[in-house]
Design a protein around this motif. Structure first.
Motif, short mmCIF file in Angstrom:
data_model
loop_
_atom_site.label_atom_id
_atom_site.label_comp_id
_atom_site.label_asym_id
_atom_site.label_seq_id
_atom_site.Cartn_x
_atom_site.Cartn_y
_atom_site.Cartn_z
N VAL A 1 0.89 -1.16 0.00
CA VAL A 1 0.00 0.00 0.00
C VAL A 1 0.93 1.21 0.00
CG1 VAL A 1 -1.75 1.33 1.23
CG2 VAL A 1 -1.83 -1.19 1.27
N VAL A 2 0.80 2.07 -1.00
CA VAL A 2 1.66 3.24 -1.12
C VAL A 2 0.81 4.50 -0.92
CG1 VAL A 2 3.22 4.56 -2.59
CG2 VAL A 2 3.24 2.05 -2.67
N ILE A 3 1.21 5.32 0.04
CA ILE A 3 0.54 6.60 0.27
C ILE A 3 1.28 7.65 -0.54
CG2 ILE A 3 -0.08 8.34 1.97
CD1 ILE A 3 -0.39 6.16 4.02
N ARG B 1 -5.15 25.85 -3.69
CA ARG B 1 -5.17 26.12 -2.27
C ARG B 1 -5.88 25.00 -1.52
NH1 ARG B 1 -1.58 28.67 -0.47
NH2 ARG B 1 -2.83 29.08 1.38
N PRO B 2 -5.47 24.73 -0.28
CA PRO B 2 -6.13 23.66 0.47
C PRO B 2 -7.55 24.03 0.87
CG PRO B 2 -4.54 24.79 1.85
CD PRO B 2 -4.35 25.32 0.47
N PRO B 3 -8.48 23.07 0.75
CA PRO B 3 -9.85 23.31 1.20
C PRO B 3 -9.96 23.08 2.70
CG PRO B 3 -9.68 21.10 0.33
CD PRO B 3 -8.31 21.73 0.18
N ALA B 4 -11.07 23.48 3.30
CA ALA B 4 -11.33 23.15 4.70
C ALA B 4 -11.43 21.63 4.82
CB ALA B 4 -12.63 23.80 5.15
N PRO B 5 -10.95 21.04 5.89
CA PRO B 5 -10.35 21.65 7.09
C PRO B 5 -8.82 21.76 7.01
CG PRO B 5 -10.68 19.33 7.47
CD PRO B 5 -11.14 19.58 6.06
N PHE B 6 -8.27 21.73 5.80
CA PHE B 6 -6.81 21.77 5.64
C PHE B 6 -6.29 23.18 5.36
CE2 PHE B 6 -8.13 17.45 4.67
CZ PHE B 6 -7.27 16.71 5.46
N ASP B 7 -7.20 24.16 5.32
CA ASP B 7 -6.77 25.54 5.06
C ASP B 7 -6.34 26.21 6.36
OD1 ASP B 7 -9.34 25.46 6.06
OD2 ASP B 7 -10.08 27.13 4.87
N VAL B 8 -5.24 25.69 6.92
CA VAL B 8 -4.71 26.22 8.17
C VAL B 8 -3.23 26.51 7.97
CG1 VAL B 8 -6.38 24.99 9.62
CG2 VAL B 8 -4.22 23.88 9.02
N GLY C 1 0.63 17.82 0.28
CA GLY C 1 0.06 16.58 0.79
C GLY C 1 0.76 16.05 2.03
N ALA C 2 2.08 16.25 2.11
CA ALA C 2 2.81 15.80 3.30
C ALA C 2 2.37 16.57 4.54
CB ALA C 2 4.31 15.96 3.08
N ASP C 3 2.17 17.88 4.38
CA ASP C 3 1.66 18.68 5.50
C ASP C 3 0.26 18.23 5.90
OD1 ASP C 3 3.99 20.22 5.47
OD2 ASP C 3 3.11 21.74 4.16
N ALA C 4 -0.57 17.98 4.88
CA ALA C 4 -1.94 17.55 5.16
C ALA C 4 -1.95 16.21 5.89
CB ALA C 4 -2.74 17.46 3.86
N PHE C 5 -1.06 15.30 5.47
CA PHE C 5 -1.00 13.99 6.12
C PHE C 5 -0.50 14.12 7.56
CE2 PHE C 5 1.09 9.67 6.49
CZ PHE C 5 -0.11 8.99 6.68
N LEU D 1 -8.11 10.20 2.57
CA LEU D 1 -7.42 10.58 3.80
C LEU D 1 -7.29 12.09 3.95
CD1 LEU D 1 -4.54 7.94 3.93
CD2 LEU D 1 -6.64 7.96 5.28
N GLY D 2 -7.35 12.81 2.84
CA GLY D 2 -7.20 14.26 2.94
C GLY D 2 -6.69 14.88 1.66
N TRP D 3 -6.47 16.17 1.73
CA TRP D 3 -6.07 16.96 0.56
C TRP D 3 -4.71 16.49 0.02
CZ3 TRP D 3 -2.52 21.50 0.48
CH2 TRP D 3 -2.60 22.22 -0.73
#
Length: 295
Positions: free
Chosen positions: A67-69, A79-86, A92-96, A140-142
């Motif tokens: 399994v490769v992430i 730009r990142p959408p909510a809830p990753f717009d912080v 993607g590494a920051d989001a993970f 899993l996220g953005w």
């Protein structure tokens, strides 16, 4: 010996199944449309294939029990959408990292890692036993995708030169591949499938030809809906090839066949994007050997 064959052999030494990608590209080399079945960990076969050209390397995740992430970088202006717009979440590494922190889990650094051509990151994990995981996009996220059964990744040592960017896939942590953490297994586990319903094939069985076609179509759709969890993509490809022969012979329309196969694939939980690619590939392969049905 060219450098890509060394990387391909190194991957095979880990038990990973590889196949050639087109030079400078991320797509399978011509003749490897059934890449999941054609991928190999046999060193002699790898030497024969890569002796011809310095092909890029595809790693088939399903046969390799991987399994490769895939942690990507944003396109210009994305730009990142909510809830990753912080603050602090830029890719993607920051989001993970945020997903891990919110789950109360550490970022899983201690596993095999590859830096992708545009600065993203591939984290390799061994697939869990007893659970069949497929590909996901954004679950899993953005900018976080995953590749597992039915998917492949561009392997280390590959050089990709495409209009959207040029670069190599460089291993940056070559230690052992860690098991996929249990909390990620739970998040990636496929949702329960809805109750199966027959895929409707609206062909009147009023003559021999129609009856034959109905039986042929039904058999191929049942090949897909009755396939085991680790064989859905293979079954879909084989069914697409068989029905693609009938399309090429003028017995069926491509739009109808695509709709029936898509419905069958949805019943077993195939991801829409992978479904479209597999059907299109199978139909192309089937078109090379048209099959007509006598009246």
């Amino acid at each position: 010996m060219n450098s890509t064959v060394r990387y391909a052999l190194a991957a095979a030494a880990r038990g990973w199944h590889v196949f050639p990608l087109a030079i400078g590209d991320k797509r399978p080399m011509r003749g490897f449309t059934a890449w999941e079945q054609q991928a190999t960990a046999d060193p002699e076969a790898i030497r024969r294939i890569w002796a011809r050209q310095p092909f890029n390397i595809g790693i088939a995740c399903g046969p390799s029990r991987l399994v490769v992430i895939d942690l990507d970088v944003p396109k210009d202006g994305q730009r990142p959408p909510a809830p990753f717009d912080v603050p602090g979440v830029n890719d993607g590494a920051d989001a993970f990292a945020l997903v891990c922190a919110q789950a109360g889990q550490p970022f899983p650094f201690e596993t095999f890692q590859v830096r992708t051509r545009k600065g993203g990151l591939h984290l390799y994990f061994t697939a869990p036993k007893g659970t069949s995981l497929g590909n996901t996009a954004g679950r899993l996220g953005w900018l976080i995708d995953t590749r597992a059964s039915g998917g492949y990744v561009v392997g280390p040592g590959s050089l990709v030169n495409l209009p959207d960017g040029t670069g190599t896939y460089e291993p940056i942590h070559t230690g052992a591949v860690a098991p996929l953490p249990a909390w990620l297994v739970e998040r990636l586990r496929p949702a329960p499938l809805p109750p199966q319903k027959p895929v409707t094939v609206p062909l009147a069985a009023t003559d021999r030809r129609s009856a034959y076609l109905r039986a042929a179509i039904t058999a191929e759709l049942e090949r897909v809906t009755g396939s085991p969890p680790d064989g859905h993509n293979d079954a879909l490809y084989q069914a697409s090839v068989a029905l693609g022969q009938l399309v090429a012979g003028g017995a069926l329309s491509e739009s109808e066949v695509t709709a029936w196969l898509t419905a069958a694939a949805a019943q077993v939980g195939q991801q829409p994007g992978e479904t479209r690619r597999t059907i299109a590939s199978g139909l192309r392969a089937g078109a090379r050997r048209p099959r007509s049905i006598a009246a």
